[in-house]
Design an enzyme around this catalytic site. Structure first.
Site, PDB file in Angstrom:
ATOM      1  N   ASP A  33      11.561  -4.646 -31.063  1.00 37.39           N
ATOM      2  CA  ASP A  33      11.542  -5.021 -29.653  1.00 37.39           C
ATOM      3  C   ASP A  33      11.696  -3.751 -28.807  1.00 37.39           C
ATOM      4  O   ASP A  33      12.524  -2.884 -29.102  1.00 37.39           O
ATOM      5  CB  ASP A  33      12.679  -6.002 -29.353  1.00 37.39           C
ATOM      6  CG  ASP A  33      12.516  -6.685 -27.999  1.00 37.39           C
ATOM      7  OD1 ASP A  33      12.326  -7.905 -27.980  1.00 37.39           O
ATOM      8  OD2 ASP A  33      12.571  -5.981 -26.958  1.00 37.39           O
ATOM      9  N   GLN A  96      10.888 -17.924 -22.379  1.00 31.76           N
ATOM     10  CA  GLN A  96       9.809 -17.132 -22.980  1.00 31.76           C
ATOM     11  C   GLN A  96       9.071 -16.342 -21.901  1.00 31.76           C
ATOM     12  O   GLN A  96       8.566 -16.921 -20.934  1.00 31.76           O
ATOM     13  CB  GLN A  96       8.823 -18.043 -23.725  1.00 31.76           C
ATOM     14  CG  GLN A  96       7.735 -17.264 -24.461  1.00 31.76           C
ATOM     15  CD  GLN A  96       6.782 -18.174 -25.236  1.00 31.76           C
ATOM     16  OE1 GLN A  96       6.758 -19.390 -25.028  1.00 31.76           O
ATOM     17  NE2 GLN A  96       6.001 -17.582 -26.114  1.00 31.76           N
ATOM     18  N   HIS A 102       6.714 -15.561 -30.809  1.00 32.77           N
ATOM     19  CA  HIS A 102       7.442 -14.469 -31.466  1.00 32.77           C
ATOM     20  C   HIS A 102       8.854 -14.918 -31.792  1.00 32.77           C
ATOM     21  O   HIS A 102       9.536 -15.503 -30.959  1.00 32.77           O
ATOM     22  CB  HIS A 102       7.465 -13.198 -30.609  1.00 32.77           C
ATOM     23  CG  HIS A 102       7.951 -13.413 -29.207  1.00 32.77           C
ATOM     24  ND1 HIS A 102       7.160 -13.961 -28.225  1.00 32.77           N
ATOM     25  CD2 HIS A 102       9.155 -13.181 -28.639  1.00 32.77           C
ATOM     26  CE1 HIS A 102       7.852 -14.040 -27.102  1.00 32.77           C
ATOM     27  NE2 HIS A 102       9.075 -13.573 -27.323  1.00 32.77           N
TER      28      HIS A 102
END
Ligand code: AMP
Ligand code: ZN
Length: 143
Positions: A33, A96, A102
């Site tokens: 990330d 989201q 993901h």
């Protein structure tokens, strides 16, 4: 749908944007990330573009879960974590921001000051036994 031109994760899949890729499989990949919540915070995605988990076909769903399953221990061990939260924000109302499925693997450490997954929802509803029975029956009918 296989790729969306305006999707940042599709652009990573296509090699058009850089990423710290940690694993690539047929149908799924994983990368760090860009704004990690913890050391080793990793995202696992299906390579095909879909916004919601429930839209994945069987191949994408299996590839995604298999990679997630394979990586949890690897990620934890790599950063010396004590545990991890594994979660999907499935739709904008759930937080989201990137509209491509993901899964987050967020390493957790004793006394890191974080919260369990129970902290993500709003005010818990007060439900009677009858209401709980109705909800369970409705879900079971549709499952
Ligand atoms: P979500 O709120 O579940 O949609 O989270 C989206 C995540 O994607 C956030 O944690 C972002 O930091 C991460 N993210 C956004 N763009 C990128 C990128 N180009 N590379 C890696 N991670 C990204
Ligand atoms: Zn996409």
């Amino acid at each position: 749908m296989t790729a969306a031109d305006d999707c940042v994760f599709c652009r990573i899949v296509e090699g058009e944007l850089p990423a710290r890729t940690v694993a690539e499989r047929d149908g799924a990949m994983a990368f760090l990330d860009a704004n990690p919540l913890a050391r080793g915070h990793t995202l696992v995605i299906p390579t095909a573009h879909h916004q919601h988990l429930q839209e994945l076909d069987g191949h994408s769903a299996h590839a995604l879960y298999e990679l997630l399953h394979d990586l949890v221990a690897v990620v934890e061990e790599s950063v010396g974590a004590d545990a991890s939260n594994v979660a999907f924000n499935n739709g904008p109302a759930a937080g989201q921001e990137v509209p491509h499925v993901h899964g987050h693997i967020i390493p957790r450490f004793e006394d890191d000051g974080g919260n369990p997954i129970h902290a993500v929802a709003g005010t818990p509803p007060e439900l009677s036994d009858e209401e709980l029975d109705d909800i369970a029956a409705d879900i079971a009918d549709r499952a």
